[in-house]
Design an enzyme around this catalytic site. Structure first.
Site, mmCIF file in Angstrom:
data_model
loop_
_atom_site.group_PDB
_atom_site.id
_atom_site.type_symbol
_atom_site.label_atom_id
_atom_site.label_comp_id
_atom_site.label_asym_id
_atom_site.label_seq_id
_atom_site.Cartn_x
_atom_site.Cartn_y
_atom_site.Cartn_z
ATOM 1 N N LYS A 171 27.562 -11.417 -3.602
ATOM 2 C CA LYS A 171 27.448 -12.844 -3.361
ATOM 3 C C LYS A 171 28.031 -13.175 -1.982
ATOM 4 O O LYS A 171 28.802 -12.368 -1.440
ATOM 5 C CB LYS A 171 28.186 -13.626 -4.438
ATOM 6 C CG LYS A 171 29.718 -13.425 -4.398
ATOM 7 C CD LYS A 171 30.411 -14.523 -5.108
ATOM 8 C CE LYS A 171 31.917 -14.380 -5.028
ATOM 9 N NZ LYS A 171 32.537 -15.055 -3.913
ATOM 10 N N LYS A 205 32.097 -9.181 -17.471
ATOM 11 C CA LYS A 205 33.254 -9.260 -18.354
ATOM 12 C C LYS A 205 32.837 -9.133 -19.820
ATOM 13 O O LYS A 205 31.751 -9.559 -20.213
ATOM 14 C CB LYS A 205 33.994 -10.583 -18.126
ATOM 15 C CG LYS A 205 34.704 -10.671 -16.768
ATOM 16 C CD LYS A 205 35.344 -12.025 -16.575
ATOM 17 C CE LYS A 205 36.152 -12.089 -15.300
ATOM 18 N NZ LYS A 205 37.396 -11.296 -15.384
ATOM 19 N N GLU A 239 41.993 -21.305 -9.787
ATOM 20 C CA GLU A 239 42.650 -20.168 -9.151
ATOM 21 C C GLU A 239 44.003 -20.615 -8.608
ATOM 22 O O GLU A 239 44.106 -21.680 -7.988
ATOM 23 C CB GLU A 239 41.800 -19.612 -8.012
ATOM 24 C CG GLU A 239 40.469 -19.024 -8.449
ATOM 25 C CD GLU A 239 39.712 -18.408 -7.281
ATOM 26 O OE1 GLU A 239 39.763 -17.178 -7.134
ATOM 27 O OE2 GLU A 239 39.086 -19.171 -6.526
ATOM 28 N N ASP A 258 30.880 -20.849 -3.000
ATOM 29 C CA ASP A 258 31.533 -19.583 -3.304
ATOM 30 C C ASP A 258 31.695 -19.345 -4.797
ATOM 31 O O ASP A 258 31.549 -18.216 -5.273
ATOM 32 C CB ASP A 258 32.914 -19.561 -2.630
ATOM 33 C CG ASP A 258 33.645 -18.245 -2.843
ATOM 34 O OD1 ASP A 258 33.002 -17.182 -2.774
ATOM 35 O OD2 ASP A 258 34.869 -18.275 -3.084
ATOM 36 N N HIS A 263 29.143 -18.192 -9.619
ATOM 37 C CA HIS A 263 29.809 -17.765 -10.851
ATOM 38 C C HIS A 263 29.598 -18.732 -12.018
ATOM 39 O O HIS A 263 29.072 -18.356 -13.060
ATOM 40 C CB HIS A 263 31.312 -17.606 -10.605
ATOM 41 C CG HIS A 263 31.670 -16.498 -9.678
ATOM 42 N ND1 HIS A 263 31.116 -15.243 -9.760
ATOM 43 C CD2 HIS A 263 32.541 -16.439 -8.643
ATOM 44 C CE1 HIS A 263 31.632 -14.466 -8.813
ATOM 45 N NE2 HIS A 263 32.495 -15.172 -8.129
#
Length: 499
Positions: A171, A205, A239, A258, A263
């Site tokens: 990405k 995951k 984050e 981003d 995501h």
């Protein structure tokens, strides 16, 4: 100008479709090429991940790993092996020692590659294939900055290395619809879509697989997975870290490009998809893309962009920067299952915690038989199904029970499943490890398709064309105060006072 080198092997069998191998089978013999092998991603994730696959017995029976980088930062084979040893020692789950490490280390070599000087890489790939024997598959991983994607793909096409090979693309997949289409056109000029693996480590995951198992293997949950029973969905990936000196990258990207497009939208696709006919790559990705096509174009009025205090003082950041370090938005899906159910997404830097959580809020029962004072202790919370993506992950069902005592007062209770307490952690794979294995097997189930990523940029256009101004927030908080309006009349699952 240097003439392109000749293909590494001129008599390889043509395999245009590249079918995936059977589930549970070992990958075919491989030569794996890591572009950007001296970079941070290879050091932290790829080299330790490949060695963990070797320790788990999941690498091909015969394989070679060729590192590559521009000639200016090229390494000798010996130096690359020392680099890999240090990477595994620092970031790996297994120590670089013993027979498996010796075999892994001996499989490493290096070949520099510049667009006008690809010969060292071609020679390294040829030598690796000869060492493996037969006709091993080639897998190229572009762990390089996005500006280098096109030149690397064109190099692979010009040298013939792309013949029958697969390519993993990191990405971000473009920065808007036009750039995504241009990047896909460049890639498709060399690799057909069946050989392109756009990687999002979130989709590797265990919890993503577990969404499928949770929904489709259990009659307890699938009947609830719709607008009749679910009031809202939160996909929350805060984050704790700041930009960590990556101003050059971040100033040109921002959190929305981003994190959200790359995501969180991908997770949304898996949470919201219809049951696939079978659990194969085409069916899974077809259903995911249907979700993307059902998403309404983003409304800037339902988006909060934030910037943490002190960001503009970071080295390399424009003192007047309008780049967002935080993004929260409300997404609407127009289909029978989800009409009227808001999906609220949030991600940002320098927040209170680092978490990866999907929360499905369940509607309250129609009959309000319990008095308000009975619910006072639960602080407005109702039933929730919480999927935590932190490796190795957990699933928690939250419901209300009566507190012990003479009065009817409600309290929260949990039923929790945790991978760490339920299974041996050694059997789990981290996101990159899982996806590297799937790429070697040719299974594209958890990789983004070109039409899917283009659709996501298409619905993002209204926001990119008219973004709301950034709002300041203090580092260590949960973002700007205005985010509460996005989730109202509900409340954010995070922060949770009990966690």
């Amino acid at each position: 100008m240097t003439q392109p080198a000749q293909p590494a092997q001129s008599a390889r069998p043509t395999q245009s479709a590249q079918p995936a191998q059977a589930p549970g089978s070992s990958p075919a013999d491989h030569v794996i090429v890591l572009f950007g092998a001296t970079g941070d991603l290879a050091r932290r994730k790829l080299l330790p991940g490949l060695f963990h696959l070797a320790m788990a017995g999941l690498m091909p029976r015969r394989y070679r790993i060729v590192g590559s980088a521009p000639a200016a930062v090229a390494l000798s084979d010996q130096d690359f092996r020392a680099h890999a040893r240090q990477a595994v020692k620092e970031f790996g789950r297994s120590r670089p020692e013993g027979p498996v490490w010796q075999e892994f280390e001996s499989a490493l070599s290096f070949g520099s590659a510049d667009p006008e000087a690809p010969e060292p890489l071609v020679e390294a790939v040829r030598a690796a294939e000869q060492a493996v024997g037969g006709t091993p598959r080639r897998l190229f991983h572009l762990a390089v900055p996005p500006v280098a994607f096109a030149s690397m793909v064109e190099l692979l096409g010009a040298t013939g290395l792309a013949q029958d090979a697969r390519v993993i693309v990191e990405k971000p997949f473009g920065t808007d619809l036009a750039s995504a289409r241009a990047l896909n056109a460049t890639i498709h000029a060399v690799f057909d879509e069946s050989r392109v693996f756009r990687i999002d480590h979130f989709l590797g995951k265990e919890a993503v697989d577990n969404i499928l198992a949770l929904r489709f293997a259990n009659g307890l949950f699938e009947p609830l997975w719709n607008r009749e029973h679910i009031s809202h969905v939160q996909i929350d990936v805060p984050e704790k870290i700041d930009i960590q000196g990556r101003a050059h990258f971040f100033e040109g990207t921002g959190t929305f490009r981003d994190m959200i497009v790359t995501h969180l939208f991908q997770l949304l696709g898996f949470v919201a998809m219809e049951p696939p006919v079978v659990l194969d790559a085409q069916s899974l990705r077809d259903e995911q893309v249907k979700v993307f096509r059902s998403m309404r174009p983003l409304d800037p009025a339902h988006v909060v962009r934030g910037q943490y205090t002190g960001y503009r003082a970071e080295p390399g950041v424009d003192p007047a920067s309008d780049t967002e370090t935080f993004a929260a938005l409300r997404v609407e899906i127009d289909n029978w299952r989800w009409a009227g159910v808001p999906f609220i997404l949030r991600s940002g830097k320098a927040l209170a915690e680092g978490r990866h959580v999907v929360t499905l809020g369940l509607r309250e029962p129609v009959l309000g038989m319990f008095p308000l004072n009975a619910r006072a202790a639960v602080d407005g919370r109702g039933n929730e199904l919480v999927i935590d993506f932190a490796d190795p992950g957990s699933v928690t069902a939250r419901f209300l029970v009566k507190e012990p005592g003479p009065f009817m007062r409600l309290a929260e209770a949990d039923m929790a499943f945790g991978y760490r307490s339920s299974f041996t952690a050694d059997n789990s794979l981290e996101g990159y490890e899982h996806l590297l294995l799937e790429a070697m097997l040719g299974d594209q189930s958890f990789f983004t398709r070109s039409d899917g990523i283009e659709r996501l940029w298409e619905i993002s256009a209204p926001l990119l064309d008219a973004p709301p101004p950034v709002e300041p927030y203090a580092p260590g908080t949960w973002g700007p105060d205005s985010i509460d309006a996005l989730v109202a009349p509900h409340r954010w699952h995070l922060p949770d006072r009990r966690q």
